[in-house]
Motif scaffolding. Structure first.
Motif, PDB file in Angstrom:
ATOM      1  N   GLY A 101       0.830  -1.201   0.000  1.00 47.52           N
ATOM      2  CA  GLY A 101       0.000   0.000   0.000  1.00 47.52           C
ATOM      3  C   GLY A 101       0.857   1.241   0.000  1.00 47.52           C
ATOM      4  N   PRO A 102       0.241   2.394   0.294  1.00 47.14           N
ATOM      5  CA  PRO A 102       0.983   3.663   0.250  1.00 47.14           C
ATOM      6  C   PRO A 102       2.125   3.689   1.262  1.00 47.14           C
ATOM      7  N   GLU A 103       3.246   4.226   0.831  1.00 42.39           N
ATOM      8  CA  GLU A 103       4.399   4.377   1.713  1.00 42.39           C
ATOM      9  C   GLU A 103       4.318   5.691   2.476  1.00 42.39           C
ATOM     10  N   ARG A 104       4.973   5.697   3.635  1.00 42.40           N
ATOM     11  CA  ARG A 104       5.079   6.930   4.412  1.00 42.40           C
ATOM     12  C   ARG A 104       6.542   7.144   4.766  1.00 42.40           C
ATOM     13  N   THR A 105       7.096   8.277   4.340  1.00 38.06           N
ATOM     14  CA  THR A 105       8.482   8.603   4.667  1.00 38.06           C
ATOM     15  C   THR A 105       8.525   9.247   6.042  1.00 38.06           C
ATOM     16  N   ASN A 125       5.609  -1.341  22.118  1.00 41.38           N
ATOM     17  CA  ASN A 125       4.249  -0.829  21.965  1.00 41.38           C
ATOM     18  C   ASN A 125       3.982  -0.280  20.565  1.00 41.38           C
ATOM     19  N   GLY A 126       4.988  -0.289  19.704  1.00 43.05           N
ATOM     20  CA  GLY A 126       4.812   0.147  18.324  1.00 43.05           C
ATOM     21  C   GLY A 126       4.708   1.644  18.131  1.00 43.05           C
ATOM     22  N   ALA A 127       4.927   2.430  19.187  1.00 42.60           N
ATOM     23  CA  ALA A 127       4.757   3.877  19.097  1.00 42.60           C
ATOM     24  C   ALA A 127       6.014   4.606  18.641  1.00 42.60           C
ATOM     25  N   GLN A 128       7.173   3.942  18.733  1.00 43.79           N
ATOM     26  CA  GLN A 128       8.431   4.605  18.406  1.00 43.79           C
ATOM     27  C   GLN A 128       9.358   3.654  17.654  1.00 43.79           C
ATOM     28  N   ILE A 129      10.314   4.228  16.948  1.00 45.29           N
ATOM     29  CA  ILE A 129      11.315   3.451  16.226  1.00 45.29           C
ATOM     30  C   ILE A 129      12.696   3.972  16.610  1.00 45.29           C
ATOM     31  N   ALA A 130      13.582   3.060  16.984  1.00 42.58           N
ATOM     32  CA  ALA A 130      14.984   3.417  17.203  1.00 42.58           C
ATOM     33  C   ALA A 130      15.729   3.236  15.895  1.00 42.58           C
ATOM     34  N   ARG A 147       9.330   9.260  17.752  1.00 44.00           N
ATOM     35  CA  ARG A 147       7.901   8.999  17.968  1.00 44.00           C
ATOM     36  C   ARG A 147       7.174   9.071  16.633  1.00 44.00           C
ATOM     37  N   LEU A 148       6.382   8.056  16.317  1.00 43.53           N
ATOM     38  CA  LEU A 148       5.682   8.046  15.043  1.00 43.53           C
ATOM     39  C   LEU A 148       4.543   9.052  15.017  1.00 43.53           C
ATOM     40  N   ALA A 149       3.978   9.382  16.162  1.00 43.60           N
ATOM     41  CA  ALA A 149       2.825  10.272  16.201  1.00 43.60           C
ATOM     42  C   ALA A 149       3.161  11.677  15.721  1.00 43.60           C
ATOM     43  N   ASP A 150       4.329  12.178  16.120  1.00 47.26           N
ATOM     44  CA  ASP A 150       4.666  13.561  15.771  1.00 47.26           C
ATOM     45  C   ASP A 150       6.062  13.726  15.176  1.00 47.26           C
ATOM     46  N   GLY A 151       6.806  12.628  15.014  1.00 46.69           N
ATOM     47  CA  GLY A 151       8.135  12.709  14.424  1.00 46.69           C
ATOM     48  C   GLY A 151       9.208  13.236  15.350  1.00 46.69           C
ATOM     49  N   LYS A 152       8.890  13.452  16.627  1.00 45.28           N
ATOM     50  CA  LYS A 152       9.880  13.984  17.568  1.00 45.28           C
ATOM     51  C   LYS A 152      10.990  12.964  17.787  1.00 45.28           C
ATOM     52  N   VAL A 153      12.245  13.453  17.789  1.00 45.65           N
ATOM     53  CA  VAL A 153      13.417  12.590  17.892  1.00 45.65           C
ATOM     54  C   VAL A 153      14.265  13.001  19.089  1.00 45.65           C
TER      55      VAL A 153
END
Length: 197
Positions: A101-105, A125-130, A147-153
């Motif tokens: 399906g559609p990709e998200r960068t 919990n699937g909310a963040q990626i290291a 954080r996937l919700a807002d992109g904060k790193v």
């Protein structure tokens, strides 16, 4: 790629790539039910694939003229994160639905000389990626948490002088600790564990 029972029986080859293929390390979480892997068939680029454990139902998830690698299942098995190279020293973290399906960068990252791909890991919990990326401050590979919700790193590690940097993040099952490799040379690394606080 082959599968085998934990008692050593039932060994079975489940992929039949060409002789000059390159199969990058893959993932088979039990809950996801499908094997996730990267396949590069010369002279084509490497792409992200999934298949059933029986070696059927092959699905190619990406079709770009770029090298892609380091795929990682989300904990719920619904999404796949991977790295797409854009050049010798930079790339992007992409998320795509597990069924296609559609990709998200999510974010652009920078590579150091080694490793070639930034290794990724989802929090339980699937909310963040290291992820590993070159630090603008030190020039070394550093682990970050996004954080996937807002992109904060935020930065997770601070590699000392004299090392290439940190990579290969892996979370504990409770999400409170992180294991990773610290590379002192392209052939030498040390396994470290630290709490996320």
């Amino acid at each position: 790629i082959e599968t085998i029972a934990v008692d050593g029986s039932g060994r079975r080859r489940v992929t039949h790539e060409f002789a000059d293929s390159s199969l990058i390390p893959f993932a088979w979480p039990g809950d996801a039910g499908r094997i996730l892997y990267t396949a590069a068939v010369s002279p084509e680029y490497s792409h992200i694939w999934t298949m059933s454990p029986a070696g059927t139902g092959f699905k190619r998830l990406t079709r770009n003229r770029r090298d892609e690698g380091d795929p990682a299942w989300s904990p719920d098995g619904q999404q796949i994160a991977f790295v797409r190279k854009r050049g010798a020293t930079n790339g992007e973290i992409i998320v795509v639905p597990a069924l296609g399906g559609p990709e998200r960068t999510l974010r652009e990252i920078r590579f150091v000389a080694f490793p070639a791909f930034s290794w990724l890991a989802w929090t339980p919990n699937g909310a963040q990626i290291a992820f590993a990326s070159q630090s603008l401050d030190s020039g070394r590979s550093t682990l970050f948490l996004m954080r996937l919700a807002d992109g904060k790193v935020r930065s997770l590690t601070t590699p000392p002088d004299g090392v290439i940097g940190d990579a290969s993040p892996a979370f504990s099952s409770d999400g409170r600790s992180l294991a990773f490799l610290r590379w002192s040379s392209p052939t030498t690394s040390t396994l470290l564990v630290q709490r996320l606080d």
